[in-house]
Scaffold this motif. Structure first.
Motif, PDB file in Angstrom:
ATOM      1  N   UNK A  92       0.782  -1.227   0.000  1.00 15.68           N
ATOM      2  CA  UNK A  92       0.000   0.000   0.000  1.00 15.68           C
ATOM      3  C   UNK A  92       0.811   1.273   0.000  1.00 15.68           C
ATOM      4  N   UNK A  93       2.098   1.193   0.327  1.00 13.99           N
ATOM      5  CA  UNK A  93       2.922   2.403   0.398  1.00 13.99           C
ATOM      6  C   UNK A  93       3.142   3.039  -0.963  1.00 13.99           C
ATOM      7  N   UNK A  94       2.831   2.305  -2.033  1.00 14.93           N
ATOM      8  CA  UNK A  94       3.011   2.836  -3.391  1.00 14.93           C
ATOM      9  C   UNK A  94       2.182   4.110  -3.610  1.00 14.93           C
ATOM     10  N   UNK A  95       1.123   4.291  -2.810  1.00 13.55           N
ATOM     11  CA  UNK A  95       0.210   5.415  -2.992  1.00 13.55           C
ATOM     12  C   UNK A  95       0.550   6.634  -2.134  1.00 13.55           C
ATOM     13  N   UNK A  96       1.579   6.570  -1.319  1.00 11.54           N
ATOM     14  CA  UNK A  96       1.817   7.585  -0.290  1.00 11.54           C
ATOM     15  C   UNK A  96       1.854   9.014  -0.815  1.00 11.54           C
ATOM     16  N   UNK A  97       2.507   9.219  -1.934  1.00 12.90           N
ATOM     17  CA  UNK A  97       2.690  10.586  -2.418  1.00 12.90           C
ATOM     18  C   UNK A  97       1.407  11.209  -2.965  1.00 12.90           C
ATOM     19  N   UNK A  98       0.373  10.394  -3.182  1.00 10.35           N
ATOM     20  CA  UNK A  98      -0.892  10.919  -3.677  1.00 10.35           C
ATOM     21  C   UNK A  98      -1.846  11.328  -2.561  1.00 10.35           C
ATOM     22  N   UNK A  99      -1.607  10.851  -1.353  1.00 14.80           N
ATOM     23  CA  UNK A  99      -2.610  10.978  -0.305  1.00 14.80           C
ATOM     24  C   UNK A  99      -2.833  12.414   0.163  1.00 14.80           C
ATOM     25  N   UNK A 100      -1.758  13.150   0.414  1.00 17.73           N
ATOM     26  CA  UNK A 100      -1.954  14.522   0.891  1.00 17.73           C
ATOM     27  C   UNK A 100      -2.652  15.394  -0.137  1.00 17.73           C
ATOM     28  N   UNK A 101      -2.218  15.384  -1.421  1.00 21.18           N
ATOM     29  CA  UNK A 101      -2.946  16.188  -2.412  1.00 21.18           C
ATOM     30  C   UNK A 101      -4.419  15.805  -2.521  1.00 21.18           C
ATOM     31  N   UNK A 102      -4.714  14.508  -2.432  1.00 18.71           N
ATOM     32  CA  UNK A 102      -6.105  14.075  -2.512  1.00 18.71           C
ATOM     33  C   UNK A 102      -6.879  14.465  -1.262  1.00 18.71           C
ATOM     34  N   UNK A 103      -6.231  14.368  -0.120  1.00 29.22           N
ATOM     35  CA  UNK A 103      -6.863  14.806   1.128  1.00 29.22           C
ATOM     36  C   UNK A 103      -7.173  16.302   1.059  1.00 29.22           C
ATOM     37  N   UNK A 104      -6.221  17.084   0.575  1.00 27.05           N
ATOM     38  CA  UNK A 104      -6.419  18.526   0.453  1.00 27.05           C
ATOM     39  C   UNK A 104      -7.554  18.862  -0.515  1.00 27.05           C
ATOM     40  N   UNK A 105      -7.663  18.101  -1.606  1.00 29.20           N
ATOM     41  CA  UNK A 105      -8.653  18.404  -2.642  1.00 29.20           C
ATOM     42  C   UNK A 105     -10.046  17.886  -2.319  1.00 29.20           C
ATOM     43  N   UNK A 106     -10.120  16.695  -1.709  1.00 27.37           N
ATOM     44  CA  UNK A 106     -11.411  16.043  -1.539  1.00 27.37           C
ATOM     45  C   UNK A 106     -11.852  15.885  -0.086  1.00 27.37           C
ATOM     46  N   UNK A 107     -10.892  15.702   0.816  1.00 28.83           N
ATOM     47  CA  UNK A 107     -11.242  15.499   2.216  1.00 28.83           C
ATOM     48  C   UNK A 107     -11.960  14.195   2.484  1.00 28.83           C
ATOM     49  N   UNK A 108     -11.913  13.263   1.528  1.00 24.79           N
ATOM     50  CA  UNK A 108     -12.570  11.970   1.679  1.00 24.79           C
ATOM     51  C   UNK A 108     -11.666  11.000   2.436  1.00 24.79           C
ATOM     52  N   UNK A 109     -12.222   9.980   3.073  1.00 29.46           N
ATOM     53  CA  UNK A 109     -11.381   8.936   3.664  1.00 29.46           C
ATOM     54  C   UNK A 109     -10.556   8.251   2.573  1.00 29.46           C
ATOM     55  N   UNK A 110      -9.275   8.033   2.843  1.00 27.84           N
ATOM     56  CA  UNK A 110      -8.373   7.402   1.884  1.00 27.84           C
ATOM     57  C   UNK A 110      -7.835   6.124   2.504  1.00 27.84           C
TER      58      UNK A 110
END
Length: 271
Positions: free
Chosen positions: A58-76
């Motif tokens: 699952x660590x392959x996605x790490x760099x996407x999480x903050x930008x997605x959290x900032x944009x959507x605020x959805x559970x990731x």
């Protein structure tokens, strides 16, 4: 084919994608005889579930999480499939269907047993399709990144891939039990994927790489099959990631983040 094998063995040997980022939840969940490792960025609304490709946790996605959290605020929600990262493995019962059942159990225990939006990479697309076939009312949309498609991974091609790995299985087993079972079960996993694929009817964005994991004529066919997969239903969108390798989210994270945000927001009225 040699390109695919050498790249996957390289991933296993160095443990690619190890950069850290803050997480809200980092836990092991007992899913019946073994534990799955989940990381969750908490948020509001329908969760986004990430399915990694072969050879990755699952660590392959790490760099996407903050930008997605900032944009959507959805559970990731990211997780390590059986035999990868910190997850355990059920060597006696491991199959793509049982792995998806384990994922379902883990999501229920985490309190995410209802709707979801799925982002999948490579072989993770096969798991996502099986998950969707078992949970048709739950999957509200998704983004597939250079996924293994039914058109490309025919019975003949899946057999060729399994046979290609056959001489390396013992070496792979010493490095990663998870990938050993992926290689050993490749034909079965591909067959189940092909059977499950028609069940995906949610809106979907399909991203195809320029430099695919296969070479020559197979690379051309991979791209053609990705286009065909995107054309199966009118609610699918196709994006060609020019200049990008199989790991599109490494080469052009902005493109992938935008695709996820746009597709998520496009189905927001049903989420």
């Amino acid at each position: 084919m040699a390109k695919l094998l050498s790249f996957l063995l390289f991933l296993l040997s160095i443990g690619l994608h190890t950069k850290g980022s803050a997480q809200d939840i980092d836990t092991l969940i007992d899913v019946g005889g073994y534990k799955l490792h989940f990381k969750v960025v908490e948020g509001r609304g329908t969760p986004i579930l990430f399915e990694s490709g072969a050879g990755n946790d699952g660590s392959v996605w790490k760099d996407l999480l903050k930008p997605l959290d900032d944009s959507l605020g959805a559970p990731l929600i990211t997780y390590d499939r059986e035999g990868f990262g910190k997850s355990g493995i059920d060597t006696a019962g491991l199959s793509v269907i049982n792995e998806v059942k384990g994922l379902e159990a883990g999501l229920r225990k985490l309190g995410y047993g209802k709707g979801c939006f799925v982002v999948a990479h490579s072989l993770g697309g096969a798991y996502a399709m099986v998950f969707s076939s078992r949970n048709e009312d739950r999957v509200q949309g998704g983004v597939f990144i250079d996924n293994v498609s039914p058109c490309f991974m025919t019975a003949e091609k899946a057999h060729e891939v399994r046979m290609f790995f056959s001489d390396s299985l013992e070496s792979i087993k010493r490095q990663s039990l998870g990938f050993y079972f992926i290689a050993r079960n490749y034909e079965y996993t591909s067959r189940v994927m092909r059977e499950a694929a028609p069940a995906w009817d949610a809106p979907l964005t399909v991203i195809c790489s320029d430099d695919t994991p296969f070479e020559g004529a197979d690379s051309i066919r991979w791209k053609r099959c990705m286009q065909e997969f995107a054309r199966v239903r009118p609610n699918r969108k196709y994006i060609f990631a020019k200049g990008c390798s199989h790991y599109v989210f490494d080469d052009n994270p902005g493109l992938v983040i935008k695709a996820i945000v746009d597709q998520y927001r496009a189905v927001d009225h049903v989420l």
